[in-house]
Design an enzyme around this catalytic site. Structure first.
Site, PDB file in Angstrom:
ATOM      1  N   ARG A 238     -53.820 -29.848 -17.000  1.00 31.41           N
ATOM      2  CA  ARG A 238     -53.502 -29.572 -15.701  1.00 31.41           C
ATOM      3  C   ARG A 238     -51.820 -29.457 -15.427  1.00 31.41           C
ATOM      4  O   ARG A 238     -51.390 -30.657 -15.494  1.00 31.41           O
ATOM      5  CB  ARG A 238     -54.193 -30.110 -14.685  1.00 31.41           C
ATOM      6  CG  ARG A 238     -55.481 -29.818 -14.749  1.00 31.41           C
ATOM      7  CD  ARG A 238     -56.113 -28.428 -14.175  1.00 31.41           C
ATOM      8  NE  ARG A 238     -57.397 -28.199 -14.239  1.00 31.41           N
ATOM      9  CZ  ARG A 238     -58.093 -27.798 -15.333  1.00 31.41           C
ATOM     10  NH1 ARG A 238     -57.723 -27.617 -16.482  1.00 31.41           N
ATOM     11  NH2 ARG A 238     -59.638 -27.481 -15.194  1.00 31.41           N
ATOM     12  N   GLU A 267     -50.580 -21.659 -11.282  1.00 28.20           N
ATOM     13  CA  GLU A 267     -50.914 -20.299 -11.970  1.00 28.20           C
ATOM     14  C   GLU A 267     -51.309 -19.258 -11.265  1.00 28.20           C
ATOM     15  O   GLU A 267     -52.089 -19.431 -10.190  1.00 28.20           O
ATOM     16  CB  GLU A 267     -51.866 -20.906 -13.205  1.00 28.20           C
ATOM     17  CG  GLU A 267     -51.310 -22.051 -13.941  1.00 28.20           C
ATOM     18  CD  GLU A 267     -52.500 -22.869 -14.732  1.00 28.20           C
ATOM     19  OE1 GLU A 267     -53.528 -22.237 -14.762  1.00 28.20           O
ATOM     20  OE2 GLU A 267     -52.094 -23.704 -15.270  1.00 28.20           O
ATOM     21  N   HIS A 286     -53.043 -20.418 -19.863  1.00 22.76           N
ATOM     22  CA  HIS A 286     -54.049 -21.353 -19.818  1.00 22.76           C
ATOM     23  C   HIS A 286     -55.260 -20.796 -20.572  1.00 22.76           C
ATOM     24  O   HIS A 286     -56.113 -20.231 -20.158  1.00 22.76           O
ATOM     25  CB  HIS A 286     -54.264 -21.249 -18.231  1.00 22.76           C
ATOM     26  CG  HIS A 286     -55.162 -22.381 -17.978  1.00 22.76           C
ATOM     27  ND1 HIS A 286     -55.102 -22.977 -16.780  1.00 22.76           N
ATOM     28  CD2 HIS A 286     -56.325 -22.817 -18.615  1.00 22.76           C
ATOM     29  CE1 HIS A 286     -56.266 -24.025 -16.786  1.00 22.76           C
ATOM     30  NE2 HIS A 286     -56.766 -24.137 -17.812  1.00 22.76           N
TER      31      HIS A 286
HETATM   32  C1  8YV Z   1     -61.336 -22.743 -17.913  1.00 20.42           C
HETATM   33  C2  8YV Z   1     -59.959 -25.047 -18.334  1.00 20.42           C
HETATM   34  O1  8YV Z   1     -62.244 -22.590 -18.316  1.00 20.42           O
HETATM   35  O2  8YV Z   1     -62.489 -25.936 -18.521  1.00 20.42           O
HETATM   36  C3  8YV Z   1     -61.478 -26.036 -18.035  1.00 20.42           C
HETATM   37  O3  8YV Z   1     -61.275 -27.147 -17.132  1.00 20.42           O
HETATM   38  O4  8YV Z   1     -59.120 -25.563 -17.728  1.00 20.42           O
HETATM   39  C4  8YV Z   1     -60.366 -23.675 -18.661  1.00 20.42           C
HETATM   40  O5  8YV Z   1     -61.201 -23.990 -19.825  1.00 20.42           O
HETATM   41  C5  8YV Z   1     -60.545 -21.569 -17.327  1.00 20.42           C
HETATM   42  O6  8YV Z   1     -59.185 -21.874 -16.931  1.00 20.42           O
HETATM   43  C6  8YV Z   1     -61.245 -20.675 -16.391  1.00 20.42           C
HETATM   44  O7  8YV Z   1     -61.625 -21.399 -15.120  1.00 20.42           O
END
Ligand code: 8YV
Length: 320
Positions: A238, A267, A286
């Site tokens: 993150r 983002e 991402h």
């Molecule tokens: C999300 C992610 O799927 O799973 C997570 O925590 O960061 C990604 O795999 C994507 O950003 C869609 O919400």
């Protein structure tokens, strides 16, 4: 009356088709765009279930609007976009998509590490722009991966999968985590260290920690200063875990060598984002879990979780 489901992005009809007989499914209509906040509030006020994504802030306002909401099914393993405590207070179940994305996210993390170390994106650009007119011993020279030290901060499921890949590259593996991980140590050969030792001795510092009150700005000026000047920082967890101004300074002044970033504080980012102005940054939009196979499985899991909650059952992957 059929239960109402609202999905905050446009997803392929084939996923929802099997459910349409029993549910009234609606989704945001515009491919590639984020749901409009007013529409989200309006749809939440009618929905029994929501499928949400990371960039949707499911805060108290949305939860209060959701007077009929039974379940919020997040298409992600992380759920820092949702006020989970408040949802629970209101009797709403929150689910996520762990496990199914572990290997895919580890693949991407390792790809980003390799791309950053060996300047793959830059080199590709160089060839495509017709700049490859000669050969020199250090043309697009990067830095080695094999036999270097990788330090993984946050040894959860994805951290372990990254460590497995690092082992295949003959790397020395360090990790830091709130608790010791027996499997990582005994089966993968990772060594537990303090956070300080990890950042001071790693050639590759990989951030895999979730965003919580305790981890906001965890990677800041003092941390970057203590890293090796040759260190490469990789973040696929993150953006909020990193102080981006401090990272910018560390990269610009070459306190660290480079960064590979799949995630950012706010983002999506535009091309004027300061970090994108630096040559030693490799940036991705991402895409940690973005393979066709995994995103499809994640969507299916989101739908199954909703089905289970609406049937009065325990969902497969609740956020506890
Ligand atoms: C999300 C992610 O799927 O799973 C997570 O925590 O960061 C990604 O795999 C994507 O950003 C869609 O919400």
């Amino acid at each position: 009356m059929k239960p109402k489901i609202f999905i905050t992005r446009k997803i392929a009809e084939e996923f929802v088709k099997p459910y349409r007989e029993h549910w009234d499914v609606e989704m945001w209509h515009e491919e590639g765009t984020t749901v409009d906040r007013q529409v989200l509030l309006e749809k939440a006020s009618q929905a029994d279930a929501l499928i949400t994504m990371l960039s949707d802030a499911i805060d108290q306002e949305v939860i209060d609007a959701g007077v009929n909401l039974n379940v919020i099914s997040n298409l992600a393993v992380g759920y820092d976009n949702i006020d989970v405590d408040y949802a629970k207070e209101k009797g709403i179940t929150v689910t996520n998509t762990p496990d199914v994305l572990t290997e895919t996210t580890a693949d991407l993390t390792f790809s980003l590490l390799m791309a950053t170390a060996r300047r793959i994106i830059e080199a590709n650009q160089y060839v495509k722009e017709g700049k490859w007119t000669n050969w020199a011993p250090f043309l697009m020279a990067g830095t080695d991966i094999h036999h270097k030290t990788i330090g993984i901060v946050g040894m959860g499921r994805i951290g372990e999968a990254i460590a497995e890949r690092a082992r295949g590259f003959n790397m020395n593996i360090l990790y830091h985590n709130r608790s010791r991980k027996e499997r990582a140590e005994k089966e993968i050969g990772a060594t537990y260290t303090s956070f300080d030792e990890l950042i001071e001795t790693s050639d590759y510092v990989v951030c895999m920690t979730p965003l919580t009150e305790d981890t906001v700005d965890m990677f800041n000026e003092s941390v970057f200063k203590r890293m090796k000047n040759s260190a490469i920082f990789i973040n696929t967890s993150r953006g909020g875990v990193v102080n981006e101004n401090d990272l910018y300074t560390a990269l610009e002044t070459k306190e660290i060598r480079a960064a590979g970033l799949d995630v950012f504080q706010n983002e999506p980012i535009g091309q004027d984002h300061p970090l994108l102005q630096l040559e030693n940054v490799t940036a991705l939009p991402h895409i940690g879990s973005a393979s066709y196979e995994t995103r499809s499985t994640m969507i299916e899991l989101c739908l199954q979780n909703i089905q289970q909650v609406l049937a009065g059952k325990e969902p497969a992957t609740p956020v506890l």
